[in-house]
Design an enzyme around this catalytic site. Structure first.
Site, PDB file in Angstrom:
ATOM      1  N   VAL A 165      40.871  42.315  38.252  1.00 49.11           N
ATOM      2  CA  VAL A 165      39.677  41.865  37.796  1.00 49.11           C
ATOM      3  C   VAL A 165      39.043  42.633  36.921  1.00 49.11           C
ATOM      4  O   VAL A 165      37.926  42.239  36.339  1.00 49.11           O
ATOM      5  CB  VAL A 165      39.134  41.380  39.258  1.00 49.11           C
ATOM      6  CG1 VAL A 165      39.759  40.255  39.618  1.00 49.11           C
ATOM      7  CG2 VAL A 165      38.870  42.696  40.043  1.00 49.11           C
ATOM      8  N   LYS A 166      39.209  44.053  36.897  1.00 51.75           N
ATOM      9  CA  LYS A 166      38.588  44.848  36.153  1.00 51.75           C
ATOM     10  C   LYS A 166      36.861  44.887  36.239  1.00 51.75           C
ATOM     11  O   LYS A 166      36.345  44.996  35.345  1.00 51.75           O
ATOM     12  CB  LYS A 166      39.066  44.884  34.501  1.00 51.75           C
ATOM     13  CG  LYS A 166      40.538  45.406  34.471  1.00 51.75           C
ATOM     14  CD  LYS A 166      40.883  45.414  33.091  1.00 51.75           C
ATOM     15  CE  LYS A 166      42.377  45.783  32.751  1.00 51.75           C
ATOM     16  NZ  LYS A 166      43.341  44.715  33.224  1.00 51.75           N
ATOM     17  N   ARG A 167      36.512  44.756  37.703  1.00 57.25           N
ATOM     18  CA  ARG A 167      35.155  44.561  37.690  1.00 57.25           C
ATOM     19  C   ARG A 167      34.358  45.909  37.728  1.00 57.25           C
ATOM     20  O   ARG A 167      35.056  46.953  37.947  1.00 57.25           O
ATOM     21  CB  ARG A 167      34.790  43.968  39.136  1.00 57.25           C
ATOM     22  CG  ARG A 167      35.369  42.318  39.432  1.00 57.25           C
ATOM     23  CD  ARG A 167      34.838  41.461  38.199  1.00 57.25           C
ATOM     24  NE  ARG A 167      35.118  40.088  38.513  1.00 57.25           N
ATOM     25  CZ  ARG A 167      36.164  39.284  37.903  1.00 57.25           C
ATOM     26  NH1 ARG A 167      36.903  39.897  36.946  1.00 57.25           N
ATOM     27  NH2 ARG A 167      36.186  37.989  38.330  1.00 57.25           N
TER      28      ARG A 167
END
Lengths: 310, 310
Positions: B102-104
């Site tokens: 998700v590379k949040r």
């Protein structure tokens, strides 16, 4: 898209964006719907959406835009994401410009998928669908040009905009962003890329639809960026709850009051808990808090010779 | 959580993660369900979920983990996010470890919300709910410590893990990541932070549940990071379609074959289009492609004296 945002800012004399970072806990008890279903996520998401609608109705005539923070919807799962989608639709129908605060980032092919989701179109067979269909999205540029290019393409194709993280408002933002390479900080270098990425998206007011996020908590850094990046329009978080002042916003703005839009989330969403508005319903309180913020900014503009009047 | 992943890697002799970056276009015509509803997003999402289930069934005994790339679900809207959630559940039920790619990233309070969504818990009144409930999430550290700390807390509290972007596999990753500050690149400095953030999460094999993403396309950089960061476990994208070779993976691994897990998405998802497997159904083709990748890696390990046998 940046021109549409600027026109609304001028018309409403309001460089303000209300952040719909709506946590379930923010909703006053008496507003909660009584039908508590067996599914807590659906219950929370439905109430959040209803709360957002009331807030949008309360502020739609006094601000140009809302910012919808994806994290506060994803935490309520699929039901939350549905409230995120419906909030974007509701705000757009109310005439507001919507910034999807998603801070997405990935390599080229995957960035294309993210851009399709938030500002572009998704192809399914012969159909092309606008999915979340926000007007702007926030993105993170740590992966460099090929992670941003698909968003810029969609900005051109569908008249949309993005804000790239440059200097964020939080305390530890300097750990990476303030490091210096050949006398230039990383955030300044990111700003160079933003200006480069957005050079074909400059509108009639001289600002690009490819903008930057620079926290209100770092006015000196904002001033340094502004010196060499005249075309960058700035989304400014960190005013109010995070400690940014109206004075600190000034480096972002030109004499016509253009160049940035100031976000405020918590202080507006939970204004009804503030002593000044404590006897008001939450939507009236939110409106009053927004008007107070507008006065604070316009007074500061006035003292510094900045005006929306010709 | 890193120990559970490593145990599965050793047991299956397979440091491989299958990436479920399932685009609707990847699904072979003959597998598509015939009931085309009036809603294209629901139709696409349902088919993607069914495709994922068949793939999971085909590879669950030969790999320890799958990586589910959020972008390819969000592009199909709320319906896509539902397929994302259901894919995570299905893969976990099949005994696989699930990485939510998700590379949040966001400031502290908001990072807390993201962490709740993907690896932590969401509180609603008295209830505490695991929402997407992945085992690992990927995150972007551009905002510094206060944007990562909430994830690290949840790693400890709920026995989960994260992978922080350090040196990404794409061509333009160097634009920011390769800049040098006092003779140290940004990606190396990010690796320093990763080691610091994860120092209280080191498991019995000497690796931390707070790991890094380093592309297979940059083996020299991986070697440089490994020298000074012995505890960092690495999620390695970029093998295959993006040009990374099995030789190039070696710097990440110790003599016992531990230290990293290699992701492959497209070459497995669309293996049925590859000449070598063209007469097979897509799930059988995917299995064969995964086995071929396993042989490639284990042969290379063997030539370099790396083995999973005691």
């Amino acid at each position: 898209m940046i021109d549409k945002l600027i026109e609304q800012i001028i018309e409403k004399k309001s460089p303000i964006c209300v952040g719909l970072d709506t946590k379930f806990d923010y909703i006053p008890q008496e507003f909660l719907s009584h039908e508590f279903s067996t599914d807590a996520l659906t219950y929370a998401a439905n109430n959040i959406f209803q709360y957002n609608c009331a807030l949008v109705d309360a502020i739609a005539d006094i601000v140009p835009a809302v910012k919808v923070q994806a994290a506060y919807y994803e935490m309520y799962g699929c039901e939350g994401v549905k409230a995120f989608r419906d909030t974007i639709r509701y705000a757009k129908n109310a005439g507001l410009i919507v910034i999807a605060d998603v801070k997405r980032n990935d390599i080229g092919a995957t960035a294309t998928a993210y851009s399709s989701a938030y500002i572009g179109r998704t192809k399914i067979g012969e159909e092309e669908l606008a999915v979340f269909n926000a007007d702007f999205a926030t993105v993170n540029g740590y992966l460099g040009t090929d992670g941003i290019a698909p968003f810029v393409e969609d900005c051109k194709k569908y008249d949309k905009g993005i804000f790239v993280l440059v200097k964020t408002s939080n305390k530890s933002s300097g750990e990476i962003q303030d490091l210096e390479f050949e006398h230039k900080t990383i955030y300044n270098r990111m700003a160079d890329y933003v200006q480069e990425w957005g050079k074909e998206c400059i509108g009639t007011y001289g600002y690009s639809s490819v903008g930057a996020v620079i926290g209100a908590t770092y006015p000196q850094q904002a001033a340094r960026i502004r010196e060499t990046h005249p075309h960058i329009f700035v989304l400014i978080p960190g005013y109010g709850a995070q400690g940014g002042s109206a004075e600190g916003l000034l480096p972002n703005f030109d004499q016509k009051g253009l160049g940035g839009i100031v976000n405020n989330s918590r202080a507006i969403l939970t204004a009804y808990r503030n002593e000044a508005y404590v006897k008001m319903p939450f939507d009236k309180a939110a409106r009053e808090a927004t008007l107070a913020m507008q006065r604070d900014i316009l007074d500061t503009f006035d003292k510094n010779g900045i005006s929306y009047d010709e």
